[in-house]
Design a protein around this motif. Sequence first.
Motif, PDB file in Angstrom:
ATOM      1  N   VAL A  24       0.895  -1.172   0.041  1.00 38.66           N
ATOM      2  CA  VAL A  24       0.135  -0.096  -0.060  1.00 38.66           C
ATOM      3  C   VAL A  24       0.727   1.187   0.134  1.00 38.66           C
ATOM      4  O   VAL A  24       2.074   1.442   0.641  1.00 38.66           O
ATOM      5  N   ASP A  25       0.591   2.283  -0.914  1.00 40.36           N
ATOM      6  CA  ASP A  25       1.227   3.559  -0.912  1.00 40.36           C
ATOM      7  C   ASP A  25       0.291   4.638  -0.492  1.00 40.36           C
ATOM      8  O   ASP A  25       0.800   5.810  -0.719  1.00 40.36           O
ATOM      9  N   PHE A  26      -0.915   4.506  -0.083  1.00 43.36           N
ATOM     10  CA  PHE A  26      -1.743   5.678   0.037  1.00 43.36           C
ATOM     11  C   PHE A  26      -2.919   5.180   1.211  1.00 43.36           C
ATOM     12  O   PHE A  26      -3.259   3.911   0.972  1.00 43.36           O
ATOM     13  N   VAL A  27      -2.978   5.980   2.185  1.00 42.89           N
ATOM     14  CA  VAL A  27      -3.971   5.685   3.399  1.00 42.89           C
ATOM     15  C   VAL A  27      -5.390   6.495   3.279  1.00 42.89           C
ATOM     16  O   VAL A  27      -5.285   7.903   3.132  1.00 42.89           O
TER      17      VAL A  27
ATOM     18  N   LYS B 184       9.409  10.365   6.928  1.00 37.28           N
ATOM     19  CA  LYS B 184       8.682  10.163   6.088  1.00 37.28           C
ATOM     20  C   LYS B 184       7.398   9.590   6.281  1.00 37.28           C
ATOM     21  O   LYS B 184       7.298   9.128   7.409  1.00 37.28           O
ATOM     22  N   THR B 185       6.267   9.774   5.537  1.00 37.10           N
ATOM     23  CA  THR B 185       5.086   9.175   5.655  1.00 37.10           C
ATOM     24  C   THR B 185       4.428   8.934   4.713  1.00 37.10           C
ATOM     25  O   THR B 185       4.553   9.509   3.351  1.00 37.10           O
ATOM     26  N   LEU B 186       3.610   7.854   4.646  1.00 34.05           N
ATOM     27  CA  LEU B 186       2.378   7.636   3.398  1.00 34.05           C
ATOM     28  C   LEU B 186       1.476   8.727   3.241  1.00 34.05           C
ATOM     29  O   LEU B 186       1.122   9.172   4.290  1.00 34.05           O
ATOM     30  N   PRO B 187       1.038   9.074   2.058  1.00 36.58           N
ATOM     31  CA  PRO B 187       0.373  10.138   1.883  1.00 36.58           C
ATOM     32  C   PRO B 187      -1.259   9.393   2.539  1.00 36.58           C
ATOM     33  O   PRO B 187      -1.557   8.603   2.356  1.00 36.58           O
ATOM     34  N   VAL B 188      -1.892  10.547   3.157  1.00 35.93           N
ATOM     35  CA  VAL B 188      -3.313  10.497   3.755  1.00 35.93           C
ATOM     36  C   VAL B 188      -4.162  11.549   3.409  1.00 35.93           C
ATOM     37  O   VAL B 188      -3.757  12.376   2.894  1.00 35.93           O
ATOM     38  N   ALA B 189      -5.292  10.720   3.243  1.00 27.57           N
ATOM     39  CA  ALA B 189      -6.538  11.577   2.724  1.00 27.57           C
ATOM     40  C   ALA B 189      -7.880  11.275   3.579  1.00 27.57           C
ATOM     41  O   ALA B 189      -7.877  10.177   4.365  1.00 27.57           O
ATOM     42  N   SER B 190      -9.020  11.681   3.386  1.00 24.70           N
ATOM     43  CA  SER B 190     -10.079  11.469   4.223  1.00 24.70           C
ATOM     44  C   SER B 190     -11.446  11.943   3.474  1.00 24.70           C
ATOM     45  O   SER B 190     -11.477  12.672   2.631  1.00 24.70           O
ATOM     46  N   VAL B 191     -12.532  10.966   3.582  1.00 22.28           N
ATOM     47  CA  VAL B 191     -13.730  11.108   3.339  1.00 22.28           C
ATOM     48  C   VAL B 191     -14.454  11.402   4.680  1.00 22.28           C
ATOM     49  O   VAL B 191     -14.675  10.507   5.642  1.00 22.28           O
ATOM     50  N   LEU B 192     -14.750  12.524   5.166  1.00 24.24           N
ATOM     51  CA  LEU B 192     -15.244  12.975   6.381  1.00 24.24           C
ATOM     52  C   LEU B 192     -16.687  12.654   6.511  1.00 24.24           C
ATOM     53  O   LEU B 192     -17.573  13.159   5.622  1.00 24.24           O
TER      54      LEU B 192
END
Length: 394
Positions: free
Chosen positions: A90-93, A130-138
């Motif tokens: 996985v490369d995106f959370v 470093k961190t994996l990119p994170v995004a959200s559906v709130l």
Amino acid sequence: MKDFNFYAPTEVVFGKQSEEQVAALVKKYGGTKVLVHYGGKSAERSGLLDKICGLLDKGGIPYVKLGGVVPNPRLSLAKQGIELCRQEGVDFVLAIGGGSVIDSAKCIAYGVCYDGDVWDFYLGKAEPVKTLPVASVLTIPAAGSEMSEASVITNEDGDVKLGYSNNISRPKFAIMNPERTFTLPPYQTAAGVTDIIMHTMERYFNPDCDMTLTDAIAETLMRTMKECVFAVLKDPEDYRNRAQIMWGGSLAHNDVTGNRNNGDWSTHQLEHELSGLFDVTHGAGLAAVWPSWARYVMHENLSRFVRFAVNVMDVPNDFTDPEGTALKGIEAMERFYHAIGMPVNIKELIGRDITDEEIKEMTRKCSRDYKRTCGAFKVLSADDMEAIYKMARG
């Protein structure tokens, strides 16, 4: 006005049907395989989880799923997520939910890129590079984690709840559809608004009183949240007011209402120990602590509490009695909390008297074994923390 840095890079996609853009946004920010992270049955029951996964399928983006996030998100689940991401490449959370899910997603994203124990960051033993990119559906406006650099995690080993902040974890995008908040229970709605207001108050009550424009923004946000919450408690599908609350949650914690570094944050620190020990709802815990904190510290800068009373709580300014005006402002906030179903002390929060032993344990944890202070409006020693807990016991 003190010097400050302001950094809020998150792309916000706000409005009806905004989740339709999820696949394009993941691709825009470099995601090729996604961890879809979510909480309990609500995401499944509402159909949102299936919809997001379907949109990822349609966009040709592979994914794996990890549910089970609970309020006061647990370190153990985050560690499961770290291992899953490594195994699956996985490369995106992508977090679907509220602050607890987003905070857990940030913890996972840190841990995947770190050879040690991710808890090291929360303990202050290490800093991520470093961190994996994170995004959200709130789906739950409250914590503001969708635009902030903060993550708060509970370690079940010792019931310790700690926060960690780093700008590299700020989400790449936040999808916000107010319609997705229509089914929130009244208690969760009220607790969320309390958290939003408290994020603003933590910044508002700070040692720097030369932030005229920022203070005005903060006061407007707090007044707006107070007004909107009654409308949505009456009509849960009031889109206009749900939208104000959803946007308010983001603005309250992306630093536009005050620089985080200049804020107080002692109410949050005190509440973290309540959540860690009793697993209570965060917003409700804040409501239970804040009035006692306010009474304990108000003489550090009485004029600030007078301004809050007048400009936020609509208390008439008695220029002959500033202390009385300040106290009336605190009392008005307590009435507001009760009006929306929030507690104003620990007894109301947990349903029983708290013991002296429990107070001492929370004091020990909050002070990190009596080695640290907290707060900025008034710097609190361990003795101060214990005094506030005792005032708040009810």
